[in-house]
Design a protein around this motif. Sequence first.
Motif, mmCIF file in Angstrom:
data_model
loop_
_atom_site.group_PDB
_atom_site.id
_atom_site.type_symbol
_atom_site.label_atom_id
_atom_site.label_comp_id
_atom_site.label_asym_id
_atom_site.label_seq_id
_atom_site.Cartn_x
_atom_site.Cartn_y
_atom_site.Cartn_z
ATOM 1 N N GLY A 110 0.807 -1.217 0.000
ATOM 2 C CA GLY A 110 0.000 0.000 0.000
ATOM 3 C C GLY A 110 0.840 1.268 0.000
ATOM 4 O O GLY A 110 0.313 2.369 -0.017
ATOM 5 N N THR A 111 2.170 1.098 0.027
ATOM 6 C CA THR A 111 3.082 2.248 -0.008
ATOM 7 C C THR A 111 4.203 1.970 -1.005
ATOM 8 O O THR A 111 4.415 0.825 -1.426
ATOM 9 N N PHE A 122 5.650 6.586 0.675
ATOM 10 C CA PHE A 122 4.510 7.363 0.208
ATOM 11 C C PHE A 122 3.305 6.450 0.028
ATOM 12 O O PHE A 122 3.462 5.298 -0.382
ATOM 13 N N PRO A 123 2.073 6.953 0.275
ATOM 14 C CA PRO A 123 0.895 6.109 0.032
ATOM 15 C C PRO A 123 0.694 5.870 -1.460
ATOM 16 O O PRO A 123 0.945 6.755 -2.282
ATOM 17 N N ASN A 133 7.617 -3.504 -0.697
ATOM 18 C CA ASN A 133 8.961 -3.247 -1.243
ATOM 19 C C ASN A 133 8.906 -2.709 -2.673
ATOM 20 O O ASN A 133 9.661 -3.138 -3.539
ATOM 21 N N THR A 134 8.013 -1.752 -2.932
ATOM 22 C CA THR A 134 7.787 -1.213 -4.269
ATOM 23 C C THR A 134 8.451 0.136 -4.449
ATOM 24 O O THR A 134 8.458 0.960 -3.542
ATOM 25 N N TYR A 147 -11.600 -2.114 -7.244
ATOM 26 C CA TYR A 147 -11.340 -0.696 -7.055
ATOM 27 C C TYR A 147 -10.204 -0.546 -6.046
ATOM 28 O O TYR A 147 -10.024 -1.385 -5.162
ATOM 29 N N CYS A 148 -9.408 0.476 -6.243
ATOM 30 C CA CYS A 148 -8.224 0.693 -5.409
ATOM 31 C C CYS A 148 -8.184 2.148 -4.934
ATOM 32 O O CYS A 148 -7.761 3.041 -5.669
ATOM 33 N N PRO A 149 -8.689 2.408 -3.700
ATOM 34 C CA PRO A 149 -8.611 3.774 -3.173
ATOM 35 C C PRO A 149 -7.163 4.116 -2.814
ATOM 36 O O PRO A 149 -6.293 3.252 -2.820
ATOM 37 N N LYS A 150 -6.920 5.385 -2.500
ATOM 38 C CA LYS A 150 -5.573 5.808 -2.095
ATOM 39 C C LYS A 150 -5.121 4.997 -0.906
ATOM 40 O O LYS A 150 -5.869 4.703 -0.012
#
Length: 150
Positions: A110-111, A122-123, A133-134, A147-150
Amino acid sequence: GATNTSTGGPCPPGHFCPAGTSIPQQCPMGTYSDRLYNWQDSSCTVCPSGYYCSSAGLTAPSGPCLAGYYCLSGASSPSPPGELHWKGGPCPVSHFCPEGTSFPLPCLAGTYNNLTRQAACFPCAAGYYCPENTTSYSMNPCPAGFYCPK
């Protein structure tokens, strides 16, 4: 327990005193000692991970590693540049390093983090998902049917 260099006494904290010494020797940089009677440099404690010991003769670590950096055991700087002898370095991409970090932490799901020397990740942006680990969210658009909210 008091030390007077003209009369002698127990070896003071932050120092070690080999047999036959006339003056206490300071514990080396990267170490400290809060005890009396140390008799060899190996009696000095290596600065723990997440902290730094910036000078010789310390009785406690100098402080925690700065946010955005990590400090390995024996670090002598709060913001190590990353070379081997500095024992630590700037926090790498896809990781975060809050104050007192002993080893870089991977960004949580998620970050993301595409920069070095960061205390937090960061979100993930709305419409995308971020696995652990992105370094970037743009490669992971939200799949059809979800759906993918912030």
